[in-house]
Structures are given as structure tokens and as C-alpha cells.
Design a protein around this motif. Sequence first.
Motif, PDB file in Angstrom:
ATOM      1  N   TYR A  85       0.740  -1.275   0.030  1.00 54.13           N
ATOM      2  CA  TYR A  85       0.103   0.082   0.220  1.00 54.13           C
ATOM      3  C   TYR A  85       0.657   1.229   0.026  1.00 54.13           C
ATOM      4  CZ  TYR A  85      -4.173  -2.883   1.153  1.00 54.13           C
ATOM      5  OH  TYR A  85      -5.304  -3.714   1.072  1.00 54.13           O
ATOM      6  N   GLU A  88       2.145   1.752  -3.476  1.00 54.02           N
ATOM      7  CA  GLU A  88       1.220   2.129  -4.571  1.00 54.02           C
ATOM      8  C   GLU A  88       0.892   3.613  -4.091  1.00 54.02           C
ATOM      9  OE1 GLU A  88      -0.674  -2.294  -5.539  1.00 54.02           O
ATOM     10  OE2 GLU A  88      -1.879  -1.053  -4.012  1.00 54.02           O
ATOM     11  N   ARG A 202      -7.625   4.397  -0.474  1.00 54.45           N
ATOM     12  CA  ARG A 202      -7.767   2.979  -0.788  1.00 54.45           C
ATOM     13  C   ARG A 202      -6.426   2.342  -0.140  1.00 54.45           C
ATOM     14  NH1 ARG A 202      -7.385   3.224  -7.118  1.00 54.45           N
ATOM     15  NH2 ARG A 202      -8.506   5.371  -6.653  1.00 54.45           N
ATOM     16  N   TRP A 203      -5.556   3.202  -0.043  1.00 54.26           N
ATOM     17  CA  TRP A 203      -4.112   2.566   0.568  1.00 54.26           C
ATOM     18  C   TRP A 203      -3.942   3.058   2.112  1.00 54.26           C
ATOM     19  CZ3 TRP A 203      -4.129   5.591  -4.079  1.00 54.26           C
ATOM     20  CH2 TRP A 203      -4.253   4.739  -5.258  1.00 54.26           C
ATOM     21  N   ARG A 204      -4.753   3.479   2.695  1.00 54.79           N
ATOM     22  CA  ARG A 204      -4.843   3.832   3.990  1.00 54.79           C
ATOM     23  C   ARG A 204      -3.905   4.894   4.318  1.00 54.79           C
ATOM     24  NH1 ARG A 204      -9.361   1.763   3.066  1.00 54.79           N
ATOM     25  NH2 ARG A 204     -10.335   0.445   4.828  1.00 54.79           N
TER      26      ARG A 204
END
Length: 219
Positions: A85, A88, A202-204
Motif C-alpha cells: 500500500y 502504491e 484505498r491505500w490507507r
Amino acid sequence: MAKRRLRTGPTAALPAKPDPAELLRIVRLADPGAKKDGDDIVATDVRVYAPVEAESELTGGELEKVWAVRVAAEGPLPLNFFDRYLAEGLAFRLKGLAVCRGEVTDPADEEESGPAVILPARPAAEELAPLLEQDEEDEFAFTAGDIRAVLVPEKGQPPAVQELLPFAVELTAIELRGDEPAKLGALALELAESLNGLVVDRWRFRVDAAEDLVPPTRE
């Protein structure tokens, strides 16, 4: 400077060398406790290595010039795939591509994903009612116009929301899905304000403005 062959570990492949201060700022969106360690950045049980110039083949020729920022786990991750994550999320914000296990992806192209509002406890339906309409057949599904929302337990403990942990009874996520990132971000921020939560992508990575979810323009 010799270019390096870099093929292991989740990697953000970037078109330009990032400024060290900007790289640290972005990593801290995912982990506020991240700090410099020499030229690297150390976050929760991961190390973000200093950018190195790499061969274009790292991205299958998609990028003519490549600066690779590799992420390596150094202990039990705070949530599954936290290292991936990070790579990304960095690639998304710095107009690059992500490379994981030899697969090259463009985080800006991903569909069927969106932000989440992280809450310290599961909200009651009446708390959501001002902003979300409950699905008649699924008590955990909601809508707001063309935006879909689902209430799910948050897996792991994202460092980005660590300030919620002292109050957490059951860390819960309201996952939002739709076609317009800025619109999703605006609703997420409104929900967070109403329910005392925090917005992550979405990747926190922490989201503080709806525009944070819009893919940056590439030259």
C-alpha cells in the motif's frame, strides 16, 4: 551515476527523483510517526529506501526515466499489505507506477475502489441517516445518490488513524464507491466530521481534502 536493476519488494517507480522532504511528508500521511533514518524513511515495521535511479525495464518501458523507491517490511505489519500500500500510494501521489512481484500497475487507473471513513466504533443506522440511505435488503449497505457505501470491520490498525485507537471499541470502516473521486472525497469528509472519524484512501493514507483522491495530472 550507474542505474540499478531493482526487481524485489513493492516499489514506487517514479518519473522524477522526489524531494526528500516531500517524500517524508507523503509517507507521514500513511504513518504520522514515520521518521528519517539516514537517507531512508522508517515507518511502522517498514523501511522506505532512498530513491535510486533504475532501468526503464523495471516498468516494462512504460517510463523512460525511472527513480525507484522500494518498500521493505522489517517486522509484523500493522495491516495486511501495508508495504505494498505504501508503494502504491506513493506512486499515485508522485505520478508514477507501482511494481510488485514483477507486475507493473498504474494506481491512478484502478476502479471499483475509493476512500473509507474510519470510525472508533460501529455507528447505528440512525447516525448515518442524515447522509446515507440504508439498503432495504442489506443492513450494512447504504447509498447517497449514485455513491454506494458499505459498513465493514476495519482489518488491522492503519497507522494513519492511530489517534482513534485509544477510543476504539470496534474499529469500523465506511467504504465508499463511485465514479467521481472528488465527490466521494467530499462525502467521506462530511461523514468523518459528523461521526468523529478520519478519512483514508484505498491505500490507507490520510485524506484531508477531496482533491487528494483525484489522480494528479501527468505531463
